[in-house]
Design an enzyme around this catalytic site. Structure first.
Site, PDB file in Angstrom:
ATOM      1  N   ASP B  96     -22.880  -0.520  12.684  1.00  0.00           N
ATOM      2  CA  ASP B  96     -21.521  -1.102  12.482  1.00  0.00           C
ATOM      3  C   ASP B  96     -21.400  -1.525  11.110  1.00  0.00           C
ATOM      4  O   ASP B  96     -21.996  -1.167  10.261  1.00  0.00           O
ATOM      5  CB  ASP B  96     -21.361  -2.223  13.404  1.00  0.00           C
ATOM      6  CG  ASP B  96     -19.799  -2.553  13.532  1.00  0.00           C
ATOM      7  OD1 ASP B  96     -19.230  -2.690  12.694  1.00  0.00           O
ATOM      8  OD2 ASP B  96     -19.630  -2.736  14.836  1.00  0.00           O
ATOM      9  N   TRP B 132       8.975  -4.381  -7.168  1.00  0.00           N
ATOM     10  CA  TRP B 132       7.726  -4.662  -6.565  1.00  0.00           C
ATOM     11  C   TRP B 132       6.620  -5.273  -7.675  1.00  0.00           C
ATOM     12  O   TRP B 132       5.420  -5.531  -7.482  1.00  0.00           O
ATOM     13  CB  TRP B 132       6.987  -3.585  -6.013  1.00  0.00           C
ATOM     14  CG  TRP B 132       6.218  -2.546  -6.770  1.00  0.00           C
ATOM     15  CD1 TRP B 132       6.647  -1.463  -7.332  1.00  0.00           C
ATOM     16  CD2 TRP B 132       4.843  -2.394  -7.061  1.00  0.00           C
ATOM     17  NE1 TRP B 132       5.658  -0.948  -8.364  1.00  0.00           N
ATOM     18  CE2 TRP B 132       4.439  -1.583  -7.982  1.00  0.00           C
ATOM     19  CE3 TRP B 132       3.624  -3.338  -6.719  1.00  0.00           C
ATOM     20  CZ2 TRP B 132       3.389  -1.177  -8.686  1.00  0.00           C
ATOM     21  CZ3 TRP B 132       2.395  -3.016  -7.402  1.00  0.00           C
ATOM     22  CH2 TRP B 132       2.273  -1.896  -8.279  1.00  0.00           C
ATOM     23  N   SER B 160      -7.275 -10.666   2.557  1.00  0.00           N
ATOM     24  CA  SER B 160      -7.681  -9.421   3.482  1.00  0.00           C
ATOM     25  C   SER B 160      -8.337  -8.557   2.609  1.00  0.00           C
ATOM     26  O   SER B 160      -9.540  -8.023   3.009  1.00  0.00           O
ATOM     27  CB  SER B 160      -6.344  -8.937   4.245  1.00  0.00           C
ATOM     28  OG  SER B 160      -6.825  -8.064   4.745  1.00  0.00           O
ATOM     29  N   HIS B 293      -0.016   0.251 -21.159  1.00  0.00           N
ATOM     30  CA  HIS B 293       0.571   1.777 -21.219  1.00  0.00           C
ATOM     31  C   HIS B 293       1.662   1.465 -20.289  1.00  0.00           C
ATOM     32  O   HIS B 293       2.889   2.179 -20.171  1.00  0.00           O
ATOM     33  CB  HIS B 293      -0.163   3.140 -20.835  1.00  0.00           C
ATOM     34  CG  HIS B 293      -0.720   3.000 -19.465  1.00  0.00           C
ATOM     35  ND1 HIS B 293      -1.883   3.700 -19.321  1.00  0.00           N
ATOM     36  CD2 HIS B 293      -0.291   2.503 -18.340  1.00  0.00           C
ATOM     37  CE1 HIS B 293      -1.911   3.923 -17.882  1.00  0.00           C
ATOM     38  NE2 HIS B 293      -1.079   3.009 -17.195  1.00  0.00           N
ATOM     39  N   HIS B 294       1.990   0.364 -19.305  1.00  0.00           N
ATOM     40  CA  HIS B 294       2.946   0.242 -18.445  1.00  0.00           C
ATOM     41  C   HIS B 294       4.043  -0.648 -19.393  1.00  0.00           C
ATOM     42  O   HIS B 294       5.095  -0.810 -18.882  1.00  0.00           O
ATOM     43  CB  HIS B 294       2.744  -0.662 -17.252  1.00  0.00           C
ATOM     44  CG  HIS B 294       1.835   0.145 -16.457  1.00  0.00           C
ATOM     45  ND1 HIS B 294       2.154   1.003 -15.436  1.00  0.00           N
ATOM     46  CD2 HIS B 294       0.380   0.234 -16.434  1.00  0.00           C
ATOM     47  CE1 HIS B 294       1.143   1.378 -14.879  1.00  0.00           C
ATOM     48  NE2 HIS B 294      -0.094   0.904 -15.326  1.00  0.00           N
ATOM     49  N   LYS B 322     -12.451  16.537 -11.752  1.00  0.00           N
ATOM     50  CA  LYS B 322     -12.337  16.570 -10.560  1.00  0.00           C
ATOM     51  C   LYS B 322     -11.531  17.591  -9.992  1.00  0.00           C
ATOM     52  O   LYS B 322     -11.832  18.433  -8.989  1.00  0.00           O
ATOM     53  CB  LYS B 322     -11.928  15.169  -9.897  1.00  0.00           C
ATOM     54  CG  LYS B 322     -12.867  14.068 -10.103  1.00  0.00           C
ATOM     55  CD  LYS B 322     -12.197  12.935  -9.505  1.00  0.00           C
ATOM     56  CE  LYS B 322     -13.168  11.942  -9.026  1.00  0.00           C
ATOM     57  NZ  LYS B 322     -13.701  12.412  -7.870  1.00  0.00           N
TER      58      LYS B 322
END
Lengths: 186, 516
Positions: B96, B132, B160, B293-294, B322
């Site tokens: 578990d 958002w 959470s 960069h945002h 990848k």
């Protein structure tokens, strides 16, 4: 990993350590990042933030060149004051201390408090622009209908880069009356 | 296995079983995915034609905000945590999770957080309407009163996520079957380990930024208020310091899922396992130093723009590693195209398109043109929908027979895939064009020149939405099906999860399995 109590101890240890990271990152976000950002802006002139009060030092005024300083005044949204610089621009010699004035009038029927926030372009000139006195260092209160002359004394540093010929200094006036009332009630 | 699940509702309320909790996370995220999808369809319905038709602009803003928040925090993240709960113990041979009670708690606070967030839609002044990314002062000075509920909802979902992440790290580090060294772990476990560290590092920063908002709104501080000496640009720095690692939190587990599925259906071992691990770690490290960069357009010094531009471009290197590894895995393999494989191949192709538009956005001088246009919307939907969502669906089709013991209907799965694939591309590909032509995001109306592409995008969105109803049908039909799956389910799949019977018994690996 064979011994259960050993695993249990290792789990407890790791959970404690990870919770420590969580707390540290929270503290970092609220108590470290904002002051760090202010220091960073002070050093780099980022966002055109100008420094605090400057103690004038004796320097030779560089009369060989002139820098134009432009003054802007903006009211933040909903700010009813009349707010404007006395003159739109001035030519100064680097190293010379100059005094100019902004004019403010509170046309409303209420006593109001305002805070002016400076911003300066080009950013790289911010560290060469010294204010020996500025109304932006304090909040300004005006009674209903009252007018005031708001003084600003500044020196353009004689080391200002050669390519900077014009500096634009902008003040935005914010209404902080409600914030002060809130702070006092807390 | 005498000890089975308890009966009735208390089984779900009190459960500490990783499989039960994993299932609850997945159902929860499916519900959120459908709710967030309905919000998206409200947006697309309004944008079907220029002009204002269906909703007023204020409500449109609430829809863009809630769509983003629900999809990021309610659909993608819980789905990945659900998959982690189900699969990590099975993959590492553990009975578990290491902290089963905390696991229960970290799930059960989520429904409360999202009920609180959704309840703001019915409040005076409406739901949060500031996007958002909730930039201050839009989210502080100009926010609707419901912003406080938004803040507490973010606090709860942050708690959470942090608990979930701690549980995953501790499980992976302590509960592996003897002989399973770190470099023998399946890539899904590796990518989740790295993701969990990212979560632990940045979710507290998110909690910090909303706490600062809370104090600015209610307690007279001025973190982001220029009048009091604060700076709204600081908000963007702190937010994106969280926000950029967050986008990798939503994609790294997807890399793990795809790295599990492609070798199975190519019938070849994964190409470049170790390089995958190092590439994932590099991406995680780089994610901490590219946040600005945002915000190329806030007025940064040229040195800053250059640093963030080059650091961002550097991410293309491990990501390219990848992509080439997945392609090399498929190269000369005995490929078959079952539904999980279709979703995975679509992931590789479409995620690469999204990655390349990201590379375009990373060019600081060009970004001034793209900033806040539909090109950005096209970019992040190309990395999130075929990236995160498609990988989750691939994972569900891949592992569902193991979870419920029944085989899904392959034809239905393929129909779902193709409808979703066509719908997705119809929706988001035209957004590149209207974005480059200057259509701003988050605006309910647009100039007539964008009309045709927007109509195509809206049709695609409804097709994509309808395809997801088929997904729900497929899942329910599989659970009720009588077509039993074998233990291995697929042809020679790799991993310990395929050594337990289908459906996986309530308790597995109570005795650690031998590792070859």
């Amino acid at each position: 990993m064979s011994n259960t109590s050993e695993v249990q101890r290792s789990v407890t240890q790791q959970v404690t350590r990870l919770l420590g990271v969580v707390v540290a990152m929270f503290v970092f976000a609220i108590w470290v990042l904002p002051p760090l950002y202010d220091v960073f802006c002070d050093i780099t002139g980022l966002n055109g933030k100008t420094g605090g009060q400057y103690q004038a030092v004796n320097v030779v005024v560089d009369t060989s060149r002139q820098v134009r300083v432009q003054f802007l005044a903006t009211n933040n949204e909903g700010m009813p004051w009349q707010f404007a610089p006395e003159m739109a621009s001035i030519k100064v010699h680097p190293g010379e201390e100059v005094e100019v004035r902004y004019l403010a009038t509170n046309p409303t029927g209420l006593t109001m408090t305002a805070q002016a926030i400076p911003s300066l372009v080009p950013f790289k000139a911010a560290e060469y622009f010294h204010k020996t006195e500025c109304f932006c260092f304090n909040q300004q209160s005006l009674n209903a209908g009252e007018s005031a002359e708001l003084p600003l004394r500044f020196i353009v540093d004689q080391d200002i880069p050669k390519q900077v010929n014009t500096i634009t200094l902008s003040y935005t006036l914010f209404d902080v009356t409600a914030d002060i009332a809130l702070a006092q009630s807390n | 296995m005498a000890h089975g699940p308890a009966k009735g509702i208390t089984r779900w309320l009190y459960t500490t079983n990783h499989k039960d909790i994993g299932s609850m996370y997945l159902w929860f995220s499916l519900a959120m995915f459908l709710i967030g999808g309905v919000f998206a369809l409200v947006i697309r319905a309004e944008l079907f034609e220029p002009g204002l038709q269906i909703v007023d602009p204020e409500f449109f803003n609430q829809m863009t905000t809630m769509h983003g928040l629900i999809m990021v925090f309610g659909a993608v993240m819980p789905a990945f945590v659900g998959l982690a709960n189900w699969m990590i113990p099975l993959m590492i041979g553990a009975p578990d999770m290491a902290l089963p009670r905390m696991n229960n708690w970290s799930f059960w606070i989520l429904p409360f957080a999202f009920c609180m967030l959704l309840s703001t839609l019915f409040m005076d002044g409406g739901a949060p309407n500031f996007g958002w990314t909730f930039y201050a002062p839009l989210s502080t000075t100009y926010a609707p009163p419901s912003v406080t509920f938004f803040i507490f909802a973010v606090h709860i979902m942050g708690a959470s996520s942090i608990m979930g992440a701690i549980n995953i790290v501790v499980t992976i580090l302590n509960m592996r079957a003897p002989g399973m060294t770190m470099m023998k772990m399946p890539l899904f476990v590796w990518t989740w380990l790295i993701t969990a560290y990212l979560l632990i590092a940045v979710m507290p920063v998110l909690a910090g930024v909303v706490t600062m908002m809370l104090m600015d709104i209610n307690f007279g501080t001025s973190f982001f208020d220029a009048a009091g000496g604060g700076d709204p640009v600081l908000f963007q720095h702190v937010f994106w310091f969280f926000g950029h690692p967050e986008v990798y939190i939503m994609i790294l587990p997807a890399f793990g899922i795809v790295s599990a599925i492609i070798p199975t259906f190519a019938r070849k071992p994964l190409f470049g396992y170790a390089s995958m691990v190092y590439a994932t770690s590099s991406i995680a490290f780089l994610s901490f130093i590219v946040w600005a960069h945002h915000m190329f357009t806030v007025g940064m010094p040229v040195a800053g723009e250059l640093f963030f531009m080059y650091a961002t471009m550097l991410i293309a290197v491990p990501t390219g590693v990848k992509v080439f590894n997945w392609v090399s895995t498929m190269f000369r393999g005995s490929l078959t195209f079952e539904t999980p494989m279709l979703f995975s191949i679509a992931f590789v192709i479409l995620f690469t398109i999204g990655g390349l538009s990201g590379l375009m956005l990373s060019i600081a001088p060009a970004d001034f043109q793209y900033h806040d246009t539909y090109f950005v919307v096209a970019h992040f939907h190309y990395v999130l929908v075929p990236g995160a969502i498609f990988s989750i669906m691939a994972g569900v089709y891949y592992w569902l027979p193991k979870w419920c013991g029944n085989m899904y209907n392959e034809t239905m799965g393929k129909v779902h895939f193709w409808l979703a694939f066509i719908g997705l591309n119809l929706t988001f590909f035209p957004m590149h064009f209207v974005g480059l032509a200057g259509m701003p995001r988050r605006i309910p109306d647009y100039s007539l020149q964008f009309a045709d592409f927007n109509m195509i995008a809206s049709c695609g969105a409804f097709l994509f939405g309808a395809a997801q109803l088929l997904f729900v049908y497929n899942v329910v039909a599989t659970i009720r099906s009588k077509h039993k799956a074998t233990t291995e389910v697929w042809e020679n799949p790799e991993g310990l999860e395929w050594t337990v019977p289908s459906p996986a018994p309530y308790h597995t690996f109570t005795v650690a399995p031998p590792i070859k």
